[in-house]
Design an enzyme around this catalytic site. Structure first.
Site, PDB file in Angstrom:
ATOM      1  N   TYR A 167     -27.787  24.775  21.358  1.00 26.81           N
ATOM      2  CA  TYR A 167     -26.980  23.876  20.517  1.00 26.81           C
ATOM      3  C   TYR A 167     -25.496  23.978  20.797  1.00 26.81           C
ATOM      4  O   TYR A 167     -24.701  23.449  20.031  1.00 26.81           O
ATOM      5  CB  TYR A 167     -27.153  24.232  19.021  1.00 26.81           C
ATOM      6  CG  TYR A 167     -28.548  24.342  18.505  1.00 26.81           C
ATOM      7  CD1 TYR A 167     -29.462  23.303  18.646  1.00 26.81           C
ATOM      8  CD2 TYR A 167     -28.938  25.493  17.823  1.00 26.81           C
ATOM      9  CE1 TYR A 167     -30.743  23.422  18.121  1.00 26.81           C
ATOM     10  CE2 TYR A 167     -30.218  25.615  17.291  1.00 26.81           C
ATOM     11  CZ  TYR A 167     -31.114  24.570  17.448  1.00 26.81           C
ATOM     12  OH  TYR A 167     -32.370  24.690  16.920  1.00 26.81           O
ATOM     13  N   CYS A 206     -29.875  34.559  35.218  1.00 26.77           N
ATOM     14  CA  CYS A 206     -29.179  33.812  36.253  1.00 26.77           C
ATOM     15  C   CYS A 206     -29.222  32.316  35.948  1.00 26.77           C
ATOM     16  O   CYS A 206     -29.924  31.548  36.589  1.00 26.77           O
ATOM     17  CB  CYS A 206     -29.817  34.110  37.605  1.00 26.77           C
ATOM     18  SG  CYS A 206     -28.926  33.374  38.968  1.00 26.77           S
ATOM     19  N   GLU A 237     -35.689  24.282   0.230  1.00 25.64           N
ATOM     20  CA  GLU A 237     -36.269  25.097   1.303  1.00 25.64           C
ATOM     21  C   GLU A 237     -35.202  25.714   2.191  1.00 25.64           C
ATOM     22  O   GLU A 237     -35.040  25.324   3.341  1.00 25.64           O
ATOM     23  CB  GLU A 237     -37.184  24.222   2.172  1.00 25.64           C
ATOM     24  CG  GLU A 237     -38.364  23.661   1.448  1.00 25.64           C
ATOM     25  CD  GLU A 237     -39.154  22.658   2.296  1.00 25.64           C
ATOM     26  OE1 GLU A 237     -38.744  22.378   3.439  1.00 25.64           O
ATOM     27  OE2 GLU A 237     -40.161  22.162   1.790  1.00 25.64           O
TER      28      GLU A 237
HETATM   29  C1  LIG Z   1     -36.127  24.160   9.450  1.00 29.45           C
HETATM   30  C2  LIG Z   1     -36.610  23.688   8.135  1.00 29.45           C
HETATM   31  C3  LIG Z   1     -36.033  24.181   6.957  1.00 29.45           C
HETATM   32  C4  LIG Z   1     -34.897  25.156   6.940  1.00 29.45           C
HETATM   33  O1  LIG Z   1     -33.745  24.688   7.543  1.00 29.45           O
HETATM   34  P1  LIG Z   1     -32.386  25.559   7.393  1.00 29.45           P
HETATM   35  O2  LIG Z   1     -31.359  24.782   8.085  1.00 29.45           O
HETATM   36  O3  LIG Z   1     -32.648  26.866   8.058  1.00 29.45           O
HETATM   37  O4  LIG Z   1     -32.142  25.709   5.932  1.00 29.45           O
HETATM   38  C5  LIG Z   1     -36.558  23.747   5.761  1.00 29.45           C
HETATM   39  N1  LIG Z   1     -37.578  22.850   5.701  1.00 29.45           N
HETATM   40  C6  LIG Z   1     -38.154  22.363   6.815  1.00 29.45           C
HETATM   41  C7  LIG Z   1     -39.269  21.412   6.710  1.00 29.45           C
HETATM   42  C8  LIG Z   1     -37.679  22.763   8.067  1.00 29.45           C
HETATM   43  O5  LIG Z   1     -38.241  22.259   9.169  1.00 29.45           O
END
Ligand SMILES: *Cc1c(COP(=O)(O)O)cnc(C)c1O
Length: 464
Positions: free
Chosen positions: A358, A386, A315
């Site tokens: 971050y 600000c 993902e």
């Molecule tokens: C945020 C997220 C991602 C993607 O994370 P990246 O660091 O952008 O690759 C994939 N899967 C889930 C469940 C997420 O919450």
């Protein structure tokens, strides 16, 4: 409630010929750049990272002239190149694009045409995917502590198209889905107890908030099957921004752990269609940081799942879009103080939240034709809010920025526009997509009247 199915169009309509053609042409595009890149399992057609200096300054400046600043620019060719490189390293895996990195409808359509599934973190992202015409079998919904309104929307979407998949990260979510009479495709998100990532706020893998506790997984899986769900998958997400060797080692432990958990589920409950190991493929934000070596990560993942008869799913969010986007902003104020040189710009924490949230580093570059002749001086680049956290950098040695310069901010394609907000009543910037030699506005600039539109609607008695 907020069921808005009537304006969803027809989500079951397939992506159509255009999309299929785009998917095909993506595979047959001419090779440019180095064909023998050391990264990626097969030769790829693009370098593994695009630095801010690689962007064409004249082109970006003319976009800033045409559309004004602040402006997000997203290059879809680069998104597709990133997609192909990742697909090359993970040839057997399903790629589910995490829409939360950048959920533009146009972008979802493009990555889906390249073959991706869309990983959605909210009803809003599912809504966007359906607006993009993406069919249910390419939509996965994975929410953390999902609001009831979200579950209701997703269950309605499932009634329209029963091929979509819902991922539940808590036993309560499974029970709530059952109460809504959902008995469709279910994936369980497990908390593997191992995390990694660029900042403690994004190391989700070991955080108890995310996923079913590993020791409750098999029991929850049994229960779901007994309730009549179609249990198809197991999911875990390590965190975001895995890049260096330490994080890669944590990633190795993570995938091994997920594979063990998947084996337990398969042995006690039955076969699974897929196991998703989440996102977290890091990108270098600093100019001197090397890109992620995809091959070892792919190999480790592949090895971990060698004995399991499941489809591997990954993902990526940031990996596909971060270096495909820049934020353009103009310098409006320069102030020399005894402590530092403060450069005031028209973008800030409302347009790019990552530095405030971050402490993230984003490269900065003046697009002025003379900029490369200027000597580097320590500069603090600050936005218009600000708040002392509204800075993109503090005392960073950079070639002197001058009033009127257009500054490009690197790696703004992921979690840039997506995290934008209207704090200070600042309208959000537009997005322009670069597509080969063309460019098009895909989201217009918010206007001042957009800011008060919902209040006006409430005054006029419009409830939703
Ligand atoms: C945020 C997220 C991602 C993607 O994370 P990246 O660091 O952008 O690759 C994939 N899967 C889930 C469940 C997420 O919450």
């Amino acid at each position: 409630m907020t069921s808005s199915r009537d304006d969803d169009g027809d989500p079951t309509a397939s992506l159509g010929d255009d999309a299929a053609a785009a998917g095909r042409s993506a595979d047959t595009q001419p090779v440019h750049g180095s064909a023998d890149s050391p990264h990626g399992r097969r030769s790829t057609d693009s370098p593994p990272v695009r630095r801010l200096d690689d962007w064409n300054a004249d082109r970006l400046r003319s976009l800033a002239d045409e559309y004004g600043t602040p402006l997000y620019v997203l290059d879809v060719d680069r998104v597709q190149a990133n997609y192909r490189r990742l697909a090359g390293a993970f040839p057997d895996a399903e790629i589910a694009y995490a829409a939360k990195a950048n959920a533009l409808v146009d972008l979802l359509r493009i990555v889906c045409a390249n073959g991706a599934t869309i990983e959605c973190a909210s009803a809003g992202e599912v809504y966007r995917a359906r607006e993009a015409g993406i069919p249910g079998d390419r939509i996965r919904y994975t929410a953390v502590n999902p609001p009831e309104r979200d579950l209701e929307y997703v269950v309605d979407a499932w009634k329209d198209d029963p091929t979509l998949t819902v991922t539940a990260g808590a036993r309560d979510t499974v029970e709530r889905l059952a109460a809504l009479e959902y008995d469709g495709r279910l994936c369980l998100r497990v908390n593997p107890g191992v995390g990694a990532g660029h900042h403690e706020n994004v190391r989700t893998g070991g955080d108890a908030t995310f996923g079913i506790p590993a020791e409750r997984l098999v029991e929850t899986a049994h229960d779901a099957v007994e309730r009549g769900f179609d249990l198809v998958g197991l999911h875990a997400h390590v965190g975001s921004g895995v890049l260096d060797a330490d994080q890669r080692e944590a990633h190795r432990r993570f995938v091994a752990r997920v594979a063990d958990l998947a084996t337990e589920v398969v042995e006690s409950v039955g076969s699974l269609e897929f196991v998703s190991v989440g996102g977290g493929f890091g990108v270098p934000y600093r100019e001197d940081e090397p890109p992620l070596a995809l091959d070892p990560v792919a190999e480790t993942t592949h090895d971990a799942f060698a004995d399991l008869d499941v489809c591997l799913s990954i993902e990526p969010g940031r990996y596909l879009v971060a270096d495909a986007g820049v934020l353009l902003t103009e310098v409006n104020t320069v102030k020399e103080t005894s402590a530092t040189r403060v450069v005031g710009i028209d973008a800030g924490m409302t347009t790019l939240l990552r530095p405030a949230l971050y402490d993230a580093y984003h490269a900065l570059r003046s697009l002025d034709p003379d900029a490369s002749d200027r000597e580097p001086v320590p500069q603090t680049v600050a936005g218009p809010v600000c708040e002392s956290s509204d800075v993109l950098c503090v005392d960073r040695p950079t070639p002197r920025f001058e009033r009127g310069d257009v500054i490009a901010v690197g790696n703004a394609g992921a979690y840039g526009a997506e995290m934008a907000n209207t704090y200070n009543s600042r309208p959000r910037p537009p997005t322009v997509v670069i597509d080969g030699s063309d460019s098009r506005l895909v989201r217009r600039r918010e206007s001042l009247s957009d800011l008060t539109r919902l209040e006006a609607a409430a005054r006029e008695g419009v409830a939703e």
